[in-house]
Design a protein around this motif. Structure first.
Motif, PDB file in Angstrom:
ATOM      1  N   ILE D   6       0.864  -1.180   0.000  1.00  0.00           N
ATOM      2  CA  ILE D   6       0.000   0.000   0.000  1.00  0.00           C
ATOM      3  C   ILE D   6       0.900   1.230   0.000  1.00  0.00           C
ATOM      4  N   LYS D   7       0.769   2.056  -1.034  1.00  0.00           N
ATOM      5  CA  LYS D   7       1.562   3.291  -1.097  1.00  0.00           C
ATOM      6  C   LYS D   7       0.770   4.405  -0.426  1.00  0.00           C
ATOM      7  N   SER D   8       1.444   5.261   0.311  1.00  0.00           N
ATOM      8  CA  SER D   8       0.784   6.364   1.043  1.00  0.00           C
ATOM      9  C   SER D   8      -0.472   5.877   1.767  1.00  0.00           C
ATOM     10  N   PRO D   9      -0.331   4.932   2.669  1.00  0.00           N
ATOM     11  CA  PRO D   9      -1.507   4.407   3.374  1.00  0.00           C
ATOM     12  C   PRO D   9      -2.259   5.512   4.116  1.00  0.00           C
ATOM     13  N   SER D  10      -3.591   5.420   4.129  1.00  0.00           N
ATOM     14  CA  SER D  10      -4.420   6.437   4.804  1.00  0.00           C
ATOM     15  C   SER D  10      -4.286   6.297   6.322  1.00  0.00           C
ATOM     16  N   MET D  29       6.039   3.362  12.003  1.00  0.00           N
ATOM     17  CA  MET D  29       5.153   3.804  10.927  1.00  0.00           C
ATOM     18  C   MET D  29       5.404   5.243  10.523  1.00  0.00           C
ATOM     19  N   ASP D  30       5.875   6.043  11.467  1.00  0.00           N
ATOM     20  CA  ASP D  30       6.051   7.461  11.176  1.00  0.00           C
ATOM     21  C   ASP D  30       7.103   7.642  10.087  1.00  0.00           C
ATOM     22  N   GLY D  31       6.741   8.377   9.090  1.00  0.00           N
ATOM     23  CA  GLY D  31       7.677   8.648   8.010  1.00  0.00           C
ATOM     24  C   GLY D  31       7.775   7.518   7.004  1.00  0.00           C
ATOM     25  N   ALA D  32       6.916   6.488   7.145  1.00  0.00           N
ATOM     26  CA  ALA D  32       6.922   5.398   6.173  1.00  0.00           C
ATOM     27  C   ALA D  32       6.004   5.769   5.008  1.00  0.00           C
ATOM     28  N   ASP D  33       6.558   5.749   3.812  1.00  0.00           N
ATOM     29  CA  ASP D  33       5.765   6.080   2.621  1.00  0.00           C
ATOM     30  C   ASP D  33       4.877   4.923   2.190  1.00  0.00           C
ATOM     31  N   ALA D  34       5.288   3.725   2.602  1.00  0.00           N
ATOM     32  CA  ALA D  34       4.583   2.546   2.099  1.00  0.00           C
ATOM     33  C   ALA D  34       4.577   1.467   3.158  1.00  0.00           C
ATOM     34  N   VAL D  35       3.626   0.552   3.025  1.00  0.00           N
ATOM     35  CA  VAL D  35       3.602  -0.605   3.908  1.00  0.00           C
ATOM     36  C   VAL D  35       3.428  -1.867   3.052  1.00  0.00           C
ATOM     37  N   GLY D  36       4.318  -2.795   3.290  1.00  0.00           N
ATOM     38  CA  GLY D  36       4.221  -4.090   2.605  1.00  0.00           C
ATOM     39  C   GLY D  36       3.595  -5.085   3.553  1.00  0.00           C
ATOM     40  N   LEU D  37       2.718  -5.914   3.044  1.00  0.00           N
ATOM     41  CA  LEU D  37       2.055  -6.925   3.871  1.00  0.00           C
ATOM     42  C   LEU D  37       2.411  -8.314   3.350  1.00  0.00           C
ATOM     43  N   VAL D  38       2.810  -9.190   4.235  1.00  0.00           N
ATOM     44  CA  VAL D  38       3.113 -10.570   3.833  1.00  0.00           C
ATOM     45  C   VAL D  38       2.359 -11.492   4.781  1.00  0.00           C
ATOM     46  N   GLN D  39       1.562 -12.388   4.246  1.00  0.00           N
ATOM     47  CA  GLN D  39       0.775 -13.304   5.085  1.00  0.00           C
ATOM     48  C   GLN D  39       1.146 -14.744   4.742  1.00  0.00           C
ATOM     49  N   GLY D  40       1.358 -15.544   5.756  1.00  0.00           N
ATOM     50  CA  GLY D  40       1.707 -16.938   5.491  1.00  0.00           C
ATOM     51  C   GLY D  40       1.715 -17.734   6.769  1.00  0.00           C
ATOM     52  N   GLU D  53      14.168  -7.977   7.254  1.00  0.00           N
ATOM     53  CA  GLU D  53      14.970  -7.207   8.218  1.00  0.00           C
ATOM     54  C   GLU D  53      16.409  -7.024   7.745  1.00  0.00           C
ATOM     55  N   LYS D  54      16.933  -8.018   7.005  1.00  0.00           N
ATOM     56  CA  LYS D  54      18.321  -7.931   6.543  1.00  0.00           C
ATOM     57  C   LYS D  54      18.430  -7.073   5.277  1.00  0.00           C
ATOM     58  N   ALA D  55      17.282  -6.715   4.668  1.00  0.00           N
ATOM     59  CA  ALA D  55      17.293  -5.742   3.576  1.00  0.00           C
ATOM     60  C   ALA D  55      17.436  -4.354   4.206  1.00  0.00           C
ATOM     61  N   VAL D  56      17.725  -3.336   3.412  1.00  0.00           N
ATOM     62  CA  VAL D  56      17.974  -2.018   4.008  1.00  0.00           C
ATOM     63  C   VAL D  56      16.740  -1.122   4.009  1.00  0.00           C
ATOM     64  N   GLY D  57      16.691  -0.242   5.016  1.00  0.00           N
ATOM     65  CA  GLY D  57      15.697   0.832   5.015  1.00  0.00           C
ATOM     66  C   GLY D  57      14.287   0.446   5.414  1.00  0.00           C
ATOM     67  N   VAL D  58      14.107  -0.763   5.984  1.00  0.00           N
ATOM     68  CA  VAL D  58      12.756  -1.149   6.375  1.00  0.00           C
ATOM     69  C   VAL D  58      12.713  -1.644   7.816  1.00  0.00           C
ATOM     70  N   THR D  59      11.544  -1.612   8.394  1.00  0.00           N
ATOM     71  CA  THR D  59      11.289  -2.138   9.730  1.00  0.00           C
ATOM     72  C   THR D  59      10.205  -3.199   9.568  1.00  0.00           C
ATOM     73  N   VAL D  60      10.317  -4.297  10.303  1.00  0.00           N
ATOM     74  CA  VAL D  60       9.360  -5.386  10.159  1.00  0.00           C
ATOM     75  C   VAL D  60       8.593  -5.572  11.461  1.00  0.00           C
ATOM     76  N   GLU D  61       7.291  -5.681  11.374  1.00  0.00           N
ATOM     77  CA  GLU D  61       6.488  -5.866  12.567  1.00  0.00           C
ATOM     78  C   GLU D  61       5.497  -7.020  12.382  1.00  0.00           C
ATOM     79  N   ASP D  62       5.151  -7.610  13.499  1.00  0.00           N
ATOM     80  CA  ASP D  62       4.224  -8.728  13.555  1.00  0.00           C
ATOM     81  C   ASP D  62       2.806  -8.158  13.737  1.00  0.00           C
ATOM     82  N   VAL D  63       1.893  -8.491  12.841  1.00  0.00           N
ATOM     83  CA  VAL D  63       0.523  -7.989  12.935  1.00  0.00           C
ATOM     84  C   VAL D  63      -0.378  -9.085  13.497  1.00  0.00           C
ATOM     85  N   ARG D  64      -0.900  -8.866  14.679  1.00  0.00           N
ATOM     86  CA  ARG D  64      -1.760  -9.896  15.279  1.00  0.00           C
ATOM     87  C   ARG D  64      -3.064  -9.999  14.496  1.00  0.00           C
TER      88      ARG D  64
END
Lengths: 101, 101, 101, 101, 101, 101
Positions: D6-10, D29-40, D53-64
């Motif tokens: 999602i680019k520029s999430p509301s 989330m602050d200052g993040a232009d985009a959010v990637g979602l991965v479900q599995g 996490e080992k890629a650059v410039g991103v933060t990874v979080e667990d979504v309950r």
């Protein structure tokens, strides 16, 4: 729908049931010679509980499962013949028609 | 979607329902001659609750299940004929079209 | 993915939804003529929420289900035509391609 | 395994995600232009989180999720191109072999 | 229904079980040479617990799973031969008839 | 039963695991070069935990899933070769017979 009757349940068995019942229900167990177990879909267990409650000499309690989807289990406490009658009454209604209520 | 009506529900049956309702809903049970139960998928139960609420003489409450996946159950309290009308109204809409709302 | 719209939802229906929303979301309901319901898999509901939020005149909230596996439900509040437009926008994107985002 | 960006999430979309994350993750989330979602499946999402996490410039979080059985969802925050690279990296590993780690 | 016996369980294994038992059950583990595990549907596990409890030299506890639908697991603690006898007794009843109680 | 090994896990990955472990388990992660993940049915994971615990140089922890039915996941922490040996030991027992214990 499944039915079981445990005569003279052991202390440890009553303990497992107690952990899954509301605190105020625990007294229903005292002096109960037998415990009847009925497991089925939630909407039918409400009906089964009502039939058992309207039989004499028994107390009916809701046993919280471990996240059992649509299934819940009720426990029917009382002396052995009362528990057997209450379960017989549910089975008889089940055989008459498809819905318990 | 499944429907049940219990006339003159026993104290123990109302007790099982009370444990699965929000505290403030308990007063809705007082003076209710009957309880109607409707079980279905969450999105449809919101619609069914709305149809029943718009019928007269009944109160509708959400009954928390034991982790029942997509299924939730609502209880409709009131005098017997009001509960029967409310459930009739839901069934009538179901037969007309596939969506309740 | 399933869609429903309830026009002039009854107090009891809004009450059932309120119990399943975060406390701060309740004010979004005030002055809403209609509520749109969208139910689907979690990853798609995040996308659907974003599309609806970017439409005008509506507020989007997450409705906690009763343990509904991969399914979650969002509610879209606003005046009737805004809710209808927001849902139309999600459906239009669904028809264009398979992914909402 | 499913992927969405999602680019520029509301604000409302970020709000739905915030409710499903640990409190300390919200600042990611602050200052993040985009959010990637991965479900599995859970075991694979731990691996996917490690790759991202080992890629650059991103933060990874667990979504309950709402009790989503074996499935969990992670969210990857950052600027659009970093989120795209992180997701590309997971997809590339997926195509090479069957296991992410 | 599934059965396992762990002889001389490691501290870490007992720790995983302890986290899933009621606090007062932890003392049952002290001095236990072996732990028997029985997993099955809730209604049958109540019966299995009762059979094991009526055997000598063992304590039976309910192990909370991670939302295991209809399945629950009980643990039987005691010296190795008592645990083996208790599990043998459950298996023997299973072979005789289909219902444990 | 599924197995994964992450070498030099990232801080964010350890963070996701930490949120799903008991507080006192967090110290087991410090100084661990690798984390092994094993996912399977609850009764088998208790056995797998016991086998891994009896291997040298590793600590085993229970990872709470998101309501993963019968499945639970354990994490095995230690230096890379110890984690690999512990997982090798579980696999070896799996190939010998069908039951881990």
């Amino acid at each position: 729908m499944e039915f079981r009757i445990i005569k003279s349940p052991s202390a440890g068995t009553l303990d497992i049931l107690k952990q899954r019942m509301k605190a105020s229900a625990v007294s229903a167990m005292d002096g109960a010679d037998a415990v009847g177990l009925v497991q089925g879909r939630m909407i039918e267990m409400i009906c089964a509980a009502d039939i058992a409650e309207k039989a004499v000499g028994v107390t009916v309690e809701d046993v919280r499962g471990s996240c059992p989807q649509n299934m819940i289990m009720i426990a029917i406490f009382g002396d052995t013949s009362s528990v057997e009658s209450a379960i017989q009454e549910i089975k008889r209604k089940l055989e008459e028609g498809k819905k318990l209520c």
